[in-house]
Motif scaffolding. Structure first.
Motif, short mmCIF file in Angstrom:
data_model
loop_
_atom_site.label_atom_id
_atom_site.label_comp_id
_atom_site.label_asym_id
_atom_site.label_seq_id
_atom_site.Cartn_x
_atom_site.Cartn_y
_atom_site.Cartn_z
N SER A 17 0.83 -1.21 0.00
CA SER A 17 0.00 0.00 0.00
C SER A 17 0.86 1.26 0.00
CB SER A 17 -0.93 0.01 1.21
OG SER A 17 -1.78 -1.10 1.21
N SER A 18 1.88 1.29 0.85
CA SER A 18 2.77 2.45 0.94
C SER A 18 3.46 2.72 -0.38
CB SER A 18 3.82 2.23 2.03
OG SER A 18 3.24 2.14 3.31
N PHE A 19 3.95 1.65 -1.01
CA PHE A 19 4.67 1.83 -2.27
C PHE A 19 3.72 2.27 -3.38
CE2 PHE A 19 7.27 0.40 -5.95
CZ PHE A 19 8.41 1.13 -5.65
N ALA A 20 2.50 1.75 -3.36
CA ALA A 20 1.49 2.15 -4.36
C ALA A 20 1.14 3.63 -4.19
CB ALA A 20 0.25 1.28 -4.23
N ILE A 21 0.98 4.07 -2.95
CA ILE A 21 0.67 5.48 -2.67
C ILE A 21 1.84 6.37 -3.09
CG2 ILE A 21 0.23 7.17 -0.84
CD1 ILE A 21 -1.28 4.89 0.63
N TYR A 22 3.06 5.91 -2.80
CA TYR A 22 4.27 6.64 -3.20
C TYR A 22 4.30 6.86 -4.72
CZ TYR A 22 9.09 6.98 -4.88
OH TYR A 22 10.21 7.33 -5.57
N LEU A 37 2.70 17.47 -2.50
CA LEU A 37 2.73 16.06 -2.90
C LEU A 37 4.14 15.46 -2.84
CD1 LEU A 37 0.25 15.93 -5.92
CD2 LEU A 37 -0.04 14.86 -3.67
N LYS A 38 5.14 16.33 -2.95
CA LYS A 38 6.52 15.82 -2.94
C LYS A 38 6.88 15.19 -1.59
CE LYS A 38 11.28 17.11 -4.00
NZ LYS A 38 12.19 18.22 -4.44
N PRO A 39 6.76 15.92 -0.46
CA PRO A 39 7.04 15.28 0.83
C PRO A 39 6.03 14.18 1.16
CG PRO A 39 6.16 17.50 1.17
CD PRO A 39 6.45 17.36 -0.29
N PHE A 40 4.79 14.31 0.65
CA PHE A 40 3.77 13.29 0.88
C PHE A 40 4.22 11.96 0.27
CE2 PHE A 40 -0.20 11.03 -0.10
CZ PHE A 40 -0.86 11.12 1.11
N SER A 41 4.71 12.00 -0.97
CA SER A 41 5.17 10.77 -1.63
C SER A 41 6.40 10.20 -0.94
CB SER A 41 5.46 11.04 -3.11
OG SER A 41 6.54 11.94 -3.27
N ILE A 42 7.33 11.09 -0.54
CA ILE A 42 8.55 10.64 0.13
C ILE A 42 8.23 9.94 1.44
CG2 ILE A 42 10.65 11.45 1.30
CD1 ILE A 42 10.82 13.68 -0.79
N SER A 43 7.25 10.45 2.17
CA SER A 43 6.90 9.85 3.46
C SER A 43 6.47 8.39 3.28
CB SER A 43 5.78 10.65 4.14
OG SER A 43 4.56 10.54 3.44
N PHE A 44 5.70 8.10 2.23
CA PHE A 44 5.23 6.73 2.05
C PHE A 44 6.31 5.82 1.48
CE2 PHE A 44 1.28 8.89 2.70
CZ PHE A 44 0.58 7.98 3.47
N LEU A 45 7.30 6.40 0.83
CA LEU A 45 8.47 5.60 0.44
C LEU A 45 9.20 5.11 1.69
CD1 LEU A 45 10.49 4.51 -1.64
CD2 LEU A 45 11.63 6.74 -1.58
N PHE A 46 9.35 5.99 2.67
CA PHE A 46 10.01 5.62 3.91
C PHE A 46 9.17 4.62 4.72
CE2 PHE A 46 12.79 9.29 3.16
CZ PHE A 46 14.00 8.75 3.55
N PHE A 47 7.84 4.76 4.66
CA PHE A 47 6.99 3.79 5.36
C PHE A 47 7.14 2.39 4.75
CE2 PHE A 47 3.90 7.47 6.41
CZ PHE A 47 4.62 7.76 7.55
N SER A 48 7.24 2.33 3.43
CA SER A 48 7.42 1.03 2.77
C SER A 48 8.78 0.43 3.14
CB SER A 48 7.28 1.15 1.25
OG SER A 48 8.28 1.96 0.70
N GLY A 86 9.60 9.22 7.77
CA GLY A 86 8.30 9.15 7.12
C GLY A 86 7.28 10.05 7.80
N ILE A 87 7.23 10.00 9.13
CA ILE A 87 6.28 10.81 9.88
C ILE A 87 6.59 12.31 9.74
CG2 ILE A 87 5.46 11.40 12.20
CD1 ILE A 87 4.32 8.81 11.16
N LEU A 88 7.86 12.66 9.79
CA LEU A 88 8.25 14.07 9.69
C LEU A 88 7.95 14.64 8.30
CD1 LEU A 88 11.63 14.04 11.67
CD2 LEU A 88 9.49 15.14 12.35
N PHE A 89 8.18 13.84 7.26
CA PHE A 89 7.85 14.30 5.91
C PHE A 89 6.34 14.40 5.72
CE2 PHE A 89 12.22 13.63 4.51
CZ PHE A 89 12.35 14.62 3.55
N LEU A 90 5.60 13.54 6.40
CA LEU A 90 4.14 13.63 6.33
C LEU A 90 3.66 14.92 6.99
CD1 LEU A 90 1.70 11.94 5.36
CD2 LEU A 90 1.55 11.03 7.68
N LEU A 91 4.25 15.26 8.13
CA LEU A 91 3.90 16.52 8.79
C LEU A 91 4.29 17.71 7.92
CD1 LEU A 91 2.79 17.90 11.33
CD2 LEU A 91 5.11 17.82 12.30
#
Length: 215
Positions: A17-22, A37-48, A86-91
């Motif tokens: 899911s994380s990689f798909a969202i990324y 969207l840039k930090p949003f995508s990066i955050s989910f890359l780190f979650f994956s 991931g959390i910091l980039f999401l924030l």
């Protein structure tokens, strides 16, 4: 055995899911150049990457039954680093949204981090390093960041009921509850199941929401 199977299944789903969202967020960013969207995508890359790391560690332990202390510390460090980043980039993604420019505090934090995203990596690196000696530091920073995101996104949702504001609030809320449960799972195994269930539910909602909102 059932707990292990549930854990692995949840992690695999979260990784996919994380990689798909990324990939989805990265694709839309390349077309629209919408900055949040840039930090949003990066955050989910780190979650994956966080999920992959846990799977690798569990696999090594399963097949070898024991793991050298150095290797375990290395995996632990990168787990802390990836998840915190991931959390910091999401924030940052939330702070980067256009409506936050009206708030002076949001603007100051956002603009500083926009100039030097490396500050987030350095901050995550430092916290991860110190957390090797003190597990509670990692959870304290993680939960505090999620709590701040939850309060700020809730405030934004009250002021302006946009879909993305509500999505951010849901991410921070379920992320906070899920990680509180995972922390309690260190002491009580039942809470580990609760935590994984909450985070799995979060990614089910996220997967649907992201592919609906980002078109």
């Amino acid at each position: 055995m059932l707990l292990e199977l549930f854990t692995v299944s949840s992690l695999i789903f979260i990784i996919i899911s994380s990689f798909a969202i990324y990939l989805k967020a990265k694709k839309i960013y390349s077309i629209s150049q919408h900055e949040p969207l840039k930090p949003f995508s990066i955050s989910f890359l780190f979650f994956s990457l966080t999920g992959v790391l846990i799977i690798l560690l569990e696999s090594i332990i399963f097949f070898t039954y024991e793991i050298p202390l150095f290797i375990h510390l290395l995996f632990t460090f990168f787990f802390y680093f990836f998840s915190l980043t991931g959390i910091l980039f999401l924030l940052l993604s939330f702070l980067w949204k256009e409506h936050t420019s009206e708030n002076e505090l949001y603007s100051i934090v956002r603009d500083k981090l926009k100039e030097k995203n490396s500050l987030l990596l350095i901050l995550s690196f430092g916290i991860a390093l110190f957390s090797l000696k003190e597990l509670f530091l990692y959870y304290a920073i993680l939960l505090l960041t999620l709590f701040i995101g939850m309060i700020l996104s809730f405030d934004s949702t009250l002021k302006e009921k946009q879909s993305m504001n509500q999505l951010f609030f849901l991410i921070f809320l379920l992320g906070f509850l899920g990680n509180v449960s995972l922390f309690l799972g260190i002491f009580f195994e039942t809470y580990l199941i609760y935590g994984l269930s909450i985070l799995t539910l979060l990614f089910v909602i996220l997967l649907r929401a992201v592919f609906t909102l980002l078109k």
